[in-house]
Design an enzyme around this catalytic site. Structure first.
Site, PDB file in Angstrom:
ATOM      1  N   TYR A   1       0.839  -1.193   0.000  1.00 51.24           N
ATOM      2  CA  TYR A   1       0.000   0.000   0.000  1.00 51.24           C
ATOM      3  C   TYR A   1       0.877   1.248   0.000  1.00 51.24           C
ATOM      4  O   TYR A   1       2.028   1.241   0.469  1.00 51.24           O
ATOM      5  CB  TYR A   1      -0.912   0.014   1.222  1.00 51.24           C
ATOM      6  CG  TYR A   1      -1.973  -1.052   1.186  1.00 51.24           C
ATOM      7  CD1 TYR A   1      -3.257  -0.782   0.721  1.00 51.24           C
ATOM      8  CD2 TYR A   1      -1.701  -2.353   1.611  1.00 51.24           C
ATOM      9  CE1 TYR A   1      -4.235  -1.761   0.684  1.00 51.24           C
ATOM     10  CE2 TYR A   1      -2.665  -3.340   1.580  1.00 51.24           C
ATOM     11  CZ  TYR A   1      -3.930  -3.047   1.114  1.00 51.24           C
ATOM     12  OH  TYR A   1      -4.895  -4.026   1.079  1.00 51.24           O
TER      13      TYR A   1
ATOM     14  N   TYR B   1       1.419 -19.592  11.710  1.00 46.54           N
ATOM     15  CA  TYR B   1       0.128 -19.125  11.196  1.00 46.54           C
ATOM     16  C   TYR B   1       0.278 -18.596   9.769  1.00 46.54           C
ATOM     17  O   TYR B   1       1.231 -17.865   9.481  1.00 46.54           O
ATOM     18  CB  TYR B   1      -0.404 -18.023  12.106  1.00 46.54           C
ATOM     19  CG  TYR B   1      -1.798 -17.564  11.776  1.00 46.54           C
ATOM     20  CD1 TYR B   1      -2.896 -18.273  12.245  1.00 46.54           C
ATOM     21  CD2 TYR B   1      -2.020 -16.429  11.002  1.00 46.54           C
ATOM     22  CE1 TYR B   1      -4.187 -17.854  11.944  1.00 46.54           C
ATOM     23  CE2 TYR B   1      -3.300 -16.005  10.695  1.00 46.54           C
ATOM     24  CZ  TYR B   1      -4.378 -16.719  11.167  1.00 46.54           C
ATOM     25  OH  TYR B   1      -5.640 -16.305  10.865  1.00 46.54           O
TER      26      TYR B   1
ATOM     27  N   ARG C   1      -2.735 -12.759   2.217  1.00 50.78           N
ATOM     28  CA  ARG C   1      -4.011 -12.153   1.858  1.00 50.78           C
ATOM     29  C   ARG C   1      -4.193 -12.299   0.358  1.00 50.78           C
ATOM     30  O   ARG C   1      -3.302 -11.946  -0.423  1.00 50.78           O
ATOM     31  CB  ARG C   1      -4.033 -10.664   2.223  1.00 50.78           C
ATOM     32  CG  ARG C   1      -3.986 -10.389   3.715  1.00 50.78           C
ATOM     33  CD  ARG C   1      -5.044  -9.379   4.119  1.00 50.78           C
ATOM     34  NE  ARG C   1      -6.377  -9.874   3.820  1.00 50.78           N
ATOM     35  CZ  ARG C   1      -7.409  -9.081   3.499  1.00 50.78           C
ATOM     36  NH1 ARG C   1      -7.264  -7.781   3.446  1.00 50.78           N
ATOM     37  NH2 ARG C   1      -8.599  -9.596   3.252  1.00 50.78           N
TER      38      ARG C   1
ATOM     39  N   HIS D   1      -7.169  -8.261  -3.749  1.00 49.17           N
ATOM     40  CA  HIS D   1      -8.468  -7.652  -3.469  1.00 49.17           C
ATOM     41  C   HIS D   1      -8.419  -6.145  -3.647  1.00 49.17           C
ATOM     42  O   HIS D   1      -7.353  -5.533  -3.664  1.00 49.17           O
ATOM     43  CB  HIS D   1      -8.916  -7.967  -2.039  1.00 49.17           C
ATOM     44  CG  HIS D   1      -7.946  -7.481  -1.009  1.00 49.17           C
ATOM     45  ND1 HIS D   1      -6.883  -8.252  -0.582  1.00 49.17           N
ATOM     46  CD2 HIS D   1      -7.863  -6.310  -0.320  1.00 49.17           C
ATOM     47  CE1 HIS D   1      -6.190  -7.575   0.322  1.00 49.17           C
ATOM     48  NE2 HIS D   1      -6.755  -6.383   0.490  1.00 49.17           N
TER      49      HIS D   1
ATOM     50  N   HIS E   1     -10.345  -2.733  -1.778  1.00 50.28           N
ATOM     51  CA  HIS E   1     -11.139  -2.288  -0.637  1.00 50.28           C
ATOM     52  C   HIS E   1     -12.160  -1.245  -1.088  1.00 50.28           C
ATOM     53  O   HIS E   1     -11.868  -0.409  -1.947  1.00 50.28           O
ATOM     54  CB  HIS E   1     -10.248  -1.613   0.414  1.00 50.28           C
ATOM     55  CG  HIS E   1      -9.306  -2.525   1.129  1.00 50.28           C
ATOM     56  ND1 HIS E   1      -9.648  -3.173   2.293  1.00 50.28           N
ATOM     57  CD2 HIS E   1      -8.026  -2.872   0.858  1.00 50.28           C
ATOM     58  CE1 HIS E   1      -8.608  -3.885   2.712  1.00 50.28           C
ATOM     59  NE2 HIS E   1      -7.614  -3.718   1.854  1.00 50.28           N
TER      60      HIS E   1
END
Length: 290
Positions: free
Chosen positions: A163, A215, A219, A222, A224
Protein backbone atom coordinates in the site's frame (compact mmCIF):
# COMPACT_ATOMS: atom_id res chain seq x y z
CA UNK A 1 -24.77 -7.78 65.90
CA UNK A 2 -24.88 -8.78 62.23
CA UNK A 3 -21.46 -9.78 60.95
CA UNK A 4 -20.15 -7.93 57.89
CA UNK A 5 -19.28 -9.63 54.65
CA UNK A 6 -16.45 -12.10 54.88
CA UNK A 7 -13.27 -10.68 53.36
CA UNK A 8 -11.83 -12.68 50.50
CA UNK A 9 -8.18 -13.64 50.52
CA UNK A 10 -6.38 -13.54 47.19
CA UNK A 11 -5.89 -17.00 45.71
CA UNK A 12 -6.19 -18.78 42.39
CA UNK A 13 -9.85 -19.49 43.14
CA UNK A 14 -10.80 -15.97 44.27
CA UNK A 15 -8.61 -13.64 42.16
CA UNK A 16 -11.27 -12.59 39.65
CA UNK A 17 -13.97 -12.32 42.35
CA UNK A 18 -11.78 -9.99 44.39
CA UNK A 19 -11.33 -7.72 41.38
CA UNK A 20 -15.07 -7.73 40.59
CA UNK A 21 -16.03 -6.91 44.21
CA UNK A 22 -14.04 -3.69 44.07
CA UNK A 23 -16.00 -2.36 41.11
CA UNK A 24 -19.17 -0.29 41.60
CA UNK A 25 -22.44 -1.96 40.70
CA UNK A 26 -24.55 0.28 38.50
CA UNK A 27 -27.12 -0.61 35.87
CA UNK A 28 -26.40 2.72 34.14
CA UNK A 29 -22.70 2.03 33.57
CA UNK A 30 -21.61 -0.99 31.56
CA UNK A 31 -17.87 -0.42 31.98
CA UNK A 32 -17.57 -2.20 35.37
CA UNK A 33 -19.37 -5.26 34.00
CA UNK A 34 -17.15 -5.30 30.90
CA UNK A 35 -14.01 -5.06 33.03
CA UNK A 36 -15.19 -7.79 35.39
CA UNK A 37 -15.96 -10.14 32.47
CA UNK A 38 -12.60 -9.41 30.79
CA UNK A 39 -10.66 -10.03 33.98
CA UNK A 40 -12.58 -13.25 34.66
CA UNK A 41 -11.58 -14.63 31.25
CA UNK A 42 -8.00 -13.37 31.59
CA UNK A 43 -7.53 -14.96 35.01
CA UNK A 44 -9.06 -18.21 33.71
CA UNK A 45 -6.52 -18.22 30.87
CA UNK A 46 -3.67 -17.62 33.31
CA UNK A 47 -4.84 -20.51 35.50
CA UNK A 48 -5.08 -22.76 32.44
CA UNK A 49 -1.68 -21.88 30.94
CA UNK A 50 0.18 -21.34 34.24
CA UNK A 51 2.89 -19.05 32.82
CA UNK A 52 6.10 -18.39 34.71
CA UNK A 53 7.02 -14.84 35.70
CA UNK A 54 9.45 -14.82 32.77
CA UNK A 55 6.67 -15.94 30.39
CA UNK A 56 4.40 -13.13 31.58
CA UNK A 57 7.18 -10.56 31.22
CA UNK A 58 7.57 -11.68 27.60
CA UNK A 59 3.84 -11.16 27.06
CA UNK A 60 4.08 -7.65 28.51
CA UNK A 61 7.11 -6.93 26.32
CA UNK A 62 5.16 -8.08 23.26
CA UNK A 63 2.25 -5.72 24.04
CA UNK A 64 4.74 -2.91 24.63
CA UNK A 65 6.36 -3.59 21.26
CA UNK A 66 2.92 -3.49 19.56
CA UNK A 67 2.36 -0.02 21.02
CA UNK A 68 5.79 1.19 19.92
CA UNK A 69 5.17 -0.09 16.37
CA UNK A 70 1.94 1.94 16.02
CA UNK A 71 1.98 5.45 14.60
CA UNK A 72 -0.01 7.68 12.22
CA UNK A 73 0.97 5.52 9.23
CA UNK A 74 0.94 2.05 10.77
CA UNK A 75 -1.60 0.61 13.23
CA UNK A 76 -0.11 -2.53 14.73
CA UNK A 77 -3.02 -2.85 17.21
CA UNK A 78 -5.49 -3.03 14.30
CA UNK A 79 -3.26 -5.65 12.65
CA UNK A 80 -3.30 -7.71 15.86
CA UNK A 81 -7.09 -7.48 16.09
CA UNK A 82 -7.45 -8.43 12.41
CA UNK A 83 -5.12 -11.43 12.51
CA UNK A 84 -6.69 -12.85 15.66
CA UNK A 85 -10.11 -12.79 13.96
CA UNK A 86 -11.45 -10.31 16.51
CA UNK A 87 -12.16 -7.57 13.95
CA UNK A 88 -14.05 -10.01 11.71
CA UNK A 89 -16.09 -11.30 14.66
CA UNK A 90 -17.06 -7.78 15.74
CA UNK A 91 -18.19 -7.06 12.15
CA UNK A 92 -20.27 -10.26 12.07
CA UNK A 93 -22.02 -9.36 15.30
CA UNK A 94 -22.75 -5.76 14.35
CA UNK A 95 -23.55 -5.86 10.64
CA UNK A 96 -26.17 -8.54 10.10
CA UNK A 97 -27.96 -7.84 6.82
CA UNK A 98 -30.45 -9.53 4.48
CA UNK A 99 -28.85 -12.12 2.23
CA UNK A 100 -29.17 -9.93 -0.88
CA UNK A 101 -27.25 -7.05 0.71
CA UNK A 102 -23.51 -6.60 0.37
CA UNK A 103 -21.80 -7.97 3.50
CA UNK A 104 -19.33 -6.00 5.59
CA UNK A 105 -15.72 -6.99 6.13
CA UNK A 106 -12.95 -5.47 8.23
CA UNK A 107 -11.43 -2.19 7.08
CA UNK A 108 -7.82 -3.24 7.62
CA UNK A 109 -4.86 -1.22 8.88
CA UNK A 110 -4.00 0.68 5.66
CA UNK A 111 -7.11 2.85 5.24
CA UNK A 112 -6.71 6.62 4.91
CA UNK A 113 -9.64 8.99 5.49
CA UNK A 114 -8.08 11.93 3.62
CA UNK A 115 -8.33 10.55 0.07
CA UNK A 116 -9.04 13.06 -2.72
CA UNK A 117 -12.42 13.34 -4.44
CA UNK A 118 -12.01 12.38 -8.11
CA UNK A 119 -14.13 12.63 -11.24
CA UNK A 120 -15.71 9.45 -12.58
CA UNK A 121 -13.36 7.75 -15.00
CA UNK A 122 -10.20 8.95 -13.25
CA UNK A 123 -7.14 6.73 -12.99
CA UNK A 124 -6.08 6.14 -9.38
CA UNK A 125 -2.79 4.51 -10.45
CA UNK A 126 -0.51 7.53 -10.20
CA UNK A 127 2.69 5.72 -11.13
CA UNK A 128 1.17 3.62 -13.93
CA UNK A 129 2.92 0.44 -12.75
CA UNK A 130 0.87 -2.71 -13.33
CA UNK A 131 -1.77 -4.14 -15.64
CA UNK A 132 -4.70 -1.80 -16.18
CA UNK A 133 -8.16 -2.63 -14.81
CA UNK A 134 -11.31 -0.73 -15.76
CA UNK A 135 -13.65 -0.94 -12.75
CA UNK A 136 -17.33 -0.22 -13.22
CA UNK A 137 -20.15 -0.72 -10.80
CA UNK A 138 -23.55 0.23 -9.50
CA UNK A 139 -24.88 1.08 -6.07
CA UNK A 140 -28.51 0.11 -5.45
CA UNK A 141 -30.99 -0.68 -2.69
CA UNK A 142 -32.62 -4.02 -1.94
CA UNK A 143 -35.37 -3.30 -4.50
CA UNK A 144 -32.81 -2.73 -7.25
CA UNK A 145 -33.34 1.03 -7.36
CA UNK A 146 -30.20 3.09 -7.99
CA UNK A 147 -28.65 5.21 -5.25
CA UNK A 148 -27.41 8.46 -6.74
CA UNK A 149 -24.56 10.50 -5.27
CA UNK A 150 -23.34 7.64 -3.07
CA UNK A 151 -19.73 8.05 -2.03
CA UNK A 152 -17.33 5.29 -3.14
CA UNK A 153 -13.98 5.23 -1.34
CA UNK A 154 -11.48 2.71 -2.69
CA UNK A 155 -7.91 1.70 -1.91
CA UNK A 156 -5.67 -1.23 -2.74
CA UNK A 157 -2.14 -2.64 -2.78
CA UNK A 158 0.04 -2.19 -5.84
CA UNK A 159 1.25 -4.92 -8.21
CA UNK A 160 3.96 -5.88 -5.69
CA UNK A 161 1.50 -6.15 -2.80
CA UNK A 162 2.29 -2.88 -0.98
CA UNK A 163 0.00 0.00 0.00
CA UNK A 164 1.03 3.59 -0.59
CA UNK A 165 1.33 4.33 3.13
CA UNK A 166 3.67 1.35 3.51
CA UNK A 167 6.04 2.88 0.96
CA UNK A 168 5.81 6.66 1.35
CA UNK A 169 9.23 7.09 -0.29
CA UNK A 170 8.53 4.74 -3.20
CA UNK A 171 4.90 5.43 -4.19
CA UNK A 172 3.23 8.76 -4.98
CA UNK A 173 0.99 10.26 -2.30
CA UNK A 174 -2.54 8.75 -2.57
CA UNK A 175 -1.41 6.17 -5.13
CA UNK A 176 -4.21 3.62 -5.74
CA UNK A 177 -6.67 5.55 -3.57
CA UNK A 178 -9.65 7.68 -4.46
CA UNK A 179 -13.17 8.80 -3.67
CA UNK A 180 -15.96 8.92 -6.26
CA UNK A 181 -19.67 9.75 -6.42
CA UNK A 182 -22.25 7.68 -8.27
CA UNK A 183 -24.20 9.33 -11.08
CA UNK A 184 -27.98 9.64 -11.24
CA UNK A 185 -28.24 5.99 -12.32
CA UNK A 186 -26.16 4.82 -9.35
CA UNK A 187 -23.20 3.97 -11.58
CA UNK A 188 -19.51 4.67 -11.09
CA UNK A 189 -16.35 3.82 -12.98
CA UNK A 190 -12.64 4.41 -12.65
CA UNK A 191 -9.31 2.98 -13.77
CA UNK A 192 -6.70 1.26 -11.62
CA UNK A 193 -4.23 -1.64 -11.84
CA UNK A 194 -4.73 -5.33 -11.12
CA UNK A 195 -4.14 -5.91 -7.40
CA UNK A 196 -1.71 -8.47 -6.10
CA UNK A 197 -2.04 -10.81 -3.15
CA UNK A 198 0.53 -10.29 -0.44
CA UNK A 199 1.94 -11.46 2.82
CA UNK A 200 0.69 -9.64 5.88
CA UNK A 201 3.47 -7.35 7.21
CA UNK A 202 5.68 -9.56 9.37
CA UNK A 203 8.41 -7.07 10.20
CA UNK A 204 6.57 -5.96 13.35
CA UNK A 205 5.85 -7.77 16.61
CA UNK A 206 2.46 -9.14 15.52
CA UNK A 207 3.71 -10.67 12.28
CA UNK A 208 6.83 -12.07 13.92
CA UNK A 209 4.79 -13.76 16.67
CA UNK A 210 2.28 -15.39 14.32
CA UNK A 211 4.95 -16.42 11.83
CA UNK A 212 6.82 -18.11 14.66
CA UNK A 213 3.59 -19.93 15.56
CA UNK A 214 3.24 -21.19 11.97
CA UNK A 215 0.13 -19.13 11.20
CA UNK A 216 -0.54 -18.43 7.45
CA UNK A 217 -0.01 -14.74 6.77
CA UNK A 218 -1.31 -14.43 3.20
CA UNK A 219 -4.01 -12.15 1.86
CA UNK A 220 -5.59 -12.91 -1.54
CA UNK A 221 -5.68 -10.15 -4.16
CA UNK A 222 -8.47 -7.65 -3.47
CA UNK A 223 -9.82 -4.13 -3.69
CA UNK A 224 -11.14 -2.29 -0.64
CA UNK A 225 -14.36 -0.25 -0.72
CA UNK A 226 -16.38 1.94 1.62
CA UNK A 227 -19.80 3.00 0.31
CA UNK A 228 -21.76 5.76 2.04
CA UNK A 229 -25.18 7.26 1.30
CA UNK A 230 -27.58 9.24 3.51
CA UNK A 231 -30.26 7.03 5.04
CA UNK A 232 -28.37 3.78 4.37
CA UNK A 233 -25.99 1.64 6.40
CA UNK A 234 -22.39 2.25 5.39
CA UNK A 235 -20.76 -0.67 3.60
CA UNK A 236 -17.12 -1.51 4.35
CA UNK A 237 -16.06 -4.42 2.20
CA UNK A 238 -13.61 -6.12 -0.19
CA UNK A 239 -13.84 -7.48 -3.72
CA UNK A 240 -11.58 -10.51 -4.25
CA UNK A 241 -9.95 -11.88 -7.39
CA UNK A 242 -11.46 -15.31 -8.02
CA UNK A 243 -8.21 -16.61 -9.53
CA UNK A 244 -6.13 -16.07 -6.39
CA UNK A 245 -4.96 -19.40 -4.89
CA UNK A 246 -5.10 -18.12 -1.29
CA UNK A 247 -8.82 -17.37 -1.01
CA UNK A 248 -9.33 -20.17 1.51
CA UNK A 249 -6.71 -18.90 3.96
CA UNK A 250 -7.22 -15.15 4.10
CA UNK A 251 -5.29 -14.02 7.17
CA UNK A 252 -8.05 -11.68 8.37
CA UNK A 253 -11.06 -13.95 7.69
CA UNK A 254 -12.80 -11.59 5.25
CA UNK A 255 -13.37 -13.73 2.14
CA UNK A 256 -17.08 -14.38 1.54
CA UNK A 257 -18.58 -16.02 -1.56
CA UNK A 258 -20.60 -12.89 -2.43
CA UNK A 259 -17.40 -10.84 -2.60
CA UNK A 260 -15.42 -13.00 -5.05
CA UNK A 261 -15.41 -11.72 -8.63
CA UNK A 262 -13.67 -12.53 -11.91
CA UNK A 263 -11.29 -10.06 -13.51
CA UNK A 264 -11.93 -10.46 -17.24
CA UNK A 265 -9.32 -9.77 -19.92
CA UNK A 266 -10.41 -7.22 -22.52
CA UNK A 267 -9.39 -9.38 -25.46
CA UNK A 268 -7.22 -12.46 -25.89
CA UNK A 269 -3.67 -11.78 -24.73
CA UNK A 270 -4.56 -8.30 -23.56
CA UNK A 271 -2.93 -6.77 -20.47
CA UNK A 272 -6.03 -4.70 -19.78
CA UNK A 273 -8.71 -6.16 -17.52
CA UNK A 274 -12.31 -5.38 -16.65
CA UNK A 275 -14.12 -5.76 -13.33
CA UNK A 276 -17.86 -5.26 -12.85
CA UNK A 277 -19.25 -4.97 -9.32
CA UNK A 278 -22.56 -4.14 -7.66
CA UNK A 279 -23.11 -2.98 -4.10
CA UNK A 280 -26.50 -3.42 -2.44
CA UNK A 281 -27.25 -1.14 0.50
CA UNK A 282 -29.88 -1.49 3.22
CA UNK A 283 -31.83 1.29 4.87
CA UNK A 284 -30.40 2.43 8.17
CA UNK A 285 -32.37 1.57 11.27
CA UNK A 286 -33.91 4.58 12.96
CA UNK A 287 -31.39 6.13 15.33
CA UNK A 288 -28.49 4.02 14.01
CA UNK A 289 -25.24 5.51 12.69
CA UNK A 290 -24.90 5.50 8.89
Amino acid sequence: MTPGPTALHFSEATSHDMFAQRLPHSKDDSLPQILAAAVTHLHALIRELRPTQADWRKAIEFLTDVGHASDERRQEWVLLSDLLGVSALVEEINSRRPKAATPNTVRGPFFRADVPQLALGSNISLDGIGETVDVSGRVQDLDGDPIANAEIITWQANAQGFYENQQPDLQPEFNLRGSFRTNTDGHFHYRTIKPCGYGVPDDGPVGKLLRQAGYPLRRPAHLHFIIKAPGFETITTHIYDSSDPHLAEDAIFSVKPDLVRSFERQGEGATTWRLDVAFVMVRARQGADT
